[in-house]
Design a protein around this motif. Sequence first.
Motif, short mmCIF file in Angstrom:
data_model
loop_
_atom_site.label_atom_id
_atom_site.label_comp_id
_atom_site.label_asym_id
_atom_site.label_seq_id
_atom_site.Cartn_x
_atom_site.Cartn_y
_atom_site.Cartn_z
N ILE A 127 53.81 33.94 89.92
CA ILE A 127 55.02 33.17 89.19
C ILE A 127 55.06 31.89 89.67
O ILE A 127 54.88 31.51 90.71
CB ILE A 127 56.06 33.94 89.33
N GLU A 128 55.62 30.94 88.93
CA GLU A 128 56.06 29.80 89.11
C GLU A 128 57.49 29.32 88.59
O GLU A 128 57.84 29.88 87.50
CB GLU A 128 55.02 28.53 88.41
N GLN A 129 58.28 28.64 89.22
CA GLN A 129 59.45 28.27 88.69
C GLN A 129 60.07 26.94 89.10
O GLN A 129 59.76 26.44 90.40
CB GLN A 129 60.68 29.18 89.46
N ALA A 130 60.14 26.13 88.11
CA ALA A 130 60.78 24.74 88.16
C ALA A 130 62.04 24.91 89.14
O ALA A 130 63.20 25.74 88.57
CB ALA A 130 60.77 23.87 87.23
N VAL A 131 62.43 23.83 90.00
CA VAL A 131 64.01 23.92 90.56
C VAL A 131 64.26 22.43 90.67
O VAL A 131 63.31 21.52 90.48
CB VAL A 131 64.04 24.52 91.94
N GLU A 132 65.54 22.11 90.69
CA GLU A 132 65.85 20.80 90.97
C GLU A 132 66.16 20.58 92.55
O GLU A 132 67.20 21.58 93.01
CB GLU A 132 67.13 20.49 90.14
N ALA A 133 65.43 19.94 93.09
CA ALA A 133 65.85 19.50 94.41
C ALA A 133 66.63 18.33 94.50
O ALA A 133 66.31 17.16 93.88
CB ALA A 133 64.55 19.41 95.27
N ALA B 149 69.11 8.23 103.37
CA ALA B 149 70.01 7.54 104.15
C ALA B 149 71.21 6.81 103.16
O ALA B 149 72.19 6.68 103.88
CB ALA B 149 69.44 6.52 105.17
N ALA B 150 70.88 6.92 101.95
CA ALA B 150 71.69 6.31 100.90
C ALA B 150 72.80 7.15 100.73
O ALA B 150 72.43 8.50 100.76
CB ALA B 150 71.00 5.90 99.63
N PRO B 151 73.89 6.84 100.34
CA PRO B 151 75.24 8.06 100.02
C PRO B 151 74.55 8.70 98.84
O PRO B 151 75.16 9.92 98.77
CB PRO B 151 76.24 7.18 99.44
N ARG B 152 73.98 8.19 97.85
CA ARG B 152 73.58 9.05 96.60
C ARG B 152 72.39 9.81 96.93
O ARG B 152 71.23 9.23 97.17
CB ARG B 152 73.59 8.20 95.34
N MET B 153 72.21 11.09 96.69
CA MET B 153 70.92 11.86 96.61
C MET B 153 70.31 11.65 95.57
O MET B 153 70.97 11.82 94.40
CB MET B 153 71.58 13.44 97.20
N SER B 154 69.34 11.45 95.57
CA SER B 154 68.33 11.35 94.54
C SER B 154 67.79 12.96 93.89
O SER B 154 67.26 13.55 94.92
CB SER B 154 67.36 10.44 94.51
N THR B 155 67.72 13.26 92.88
CA THR B 155 67.34 14.56 92.27
C THR B 155 65.66 14.27 92.10
O THR B 155 65.11 13.46 91.40
CB THR B 155 68.12 14.76 90.78
N ILE B 156 64.73 15.37 92.53
CA ILE B 156 63.65 15.25 92.33
C ILE B 156 63.06 16.79 91.87
O ILE B 156 63.85 17.66 92.17
CB ILE B 156 62.76 14.93 93.44
N PRO B 157 62.15 16.57 90.93
CA PRO B 157 61.59 17.99 90.48
C PRO B 157 60.80 18.84 91.59
O PRO B 157 60.12 17.95 92.42
CB PRO B 157 60.79 17.62 89.27
N ALA B 158 60.84 19.98 91.52
CA ALA B 158 59.72 20.81 92.50
C ALA B 158 59.61 21.91 91.75
O ALA B 158 60.23 22.29 90.75
CB ALA B 158 60.65 21.04 93.87
N THR B 159 58.48 22.53 92.20
CA THR B 159 57.96 23.84 91.65
C THR B 159 57.87 24.77 92.66
O THR B 159 57.17 24.47 93.87
CB THR B 159 56.93 23.73 90.85
N LEU B 160 58.39 26.03 92.60
CA LEU B 160 58.15 27.08 93.59
C LEU B 160 57.12 27.94 92.90
O LEU B 160 57.04 28.38 91.88
CB LEU B 160 59.54 27.72 93.92
N TYR C 22 52.41 19.77 98.38
CA TYR C 22 52.95 20.72 98.74
C TYR C 22 53.09 21.52 100.02
O TYR C 22 52.11 21.11 101.00
CB TYR C 22 52.08 21.97 97.91
N TRP C 23 54.05 22.56 100.48
CA TRP C 23 54.17 23.04 101.58
C TRP C 23 54.14 24.55 101.34
O TRP C 23 54.66 25.10 100.21
CB TRP C 23 55.70 22.59 102.07
N THR C 24 53.42 25.31 102.25
CA THR C 24 53.18 26.71 101.99
C THR C 24 53.98 27.18 103.33
O THR C 24 53.78 26.53 104.41
CB THR C 24 51.86 27.21 102.13
N PHE C 25 54.84 28.08 103.13
CA PHE C 25 55.63 28.60 104.18
C PHE C 25 55.97 30.39 103.77
O PHE C 25 55.63 30.62 102.58
CB PHE C 25 56.82 28.03 104.60
N ALA C 26 56.43 31.00 104.90
CA ALA C 26 56.82 32.38 104.64
C ALA C 26 57.75 32.41 103.59
O ALA C 26 59.07 31.93 103.72
CB ALA C 26 57.27 32.75 105.85
N ARG C 27 57.53 33.45 102.83
CA ARG C 27 58.74 34.02 101.88
C ARG C 27 59.94 34.30 102.59
O ARG C 27 61.03 34.16 102.12
CB ARG C 27 58.04 34.94 100.75
#
Length: 138
Positions: A5-11, A16-27, A53-58
């Motif tokens: 399965i794949e799922q797009a998420v908003e990260a 350091a800047a006060p505003r956090m930027s949104t980036i697309p990511a996929t799980l 990509y980062w691979t880590f324990a579910r």
Amino acid sequence: MSTSIEQAVEARLVAAAPRMSTIPATLHYDRNDPFAVRMTFPAPATLEGIEVYWTFARELLVQGMEQAVGDGDVRVRPYGFDRTVVEFHAPEGTAIVHVRTGELRRFLHRSLSLVPLGDEHLYVDLDQDLADLMRDAC
């Protein structure tokens, strides 16, 4: 039945800047690697300008939505009511992203329908994994 399965998420990248930027990511979750989850960031969202990509324990995601877990390259912890923090530690630095906990729960629910927690060992083909290792060693 699909084995992955794949799922797009908003990260939201914590910077350091006060505003956090949104980036697309996929799980991504694959029954053929039942213990692992992969989180991918597209090239425009990375310092290197290439897909990372980062691979880590579910299990890190499962536990990290409730309490701080991880002591290596990937660490996960809850943040407020509806966010989960995922930290990625590398020699080049640390990236910290916030992901909506509801998106993680949906992804994990789908992955658990493929391989229930605790049954991962039933989906590991040790003979094939050993054959792959031996082939790569030659």
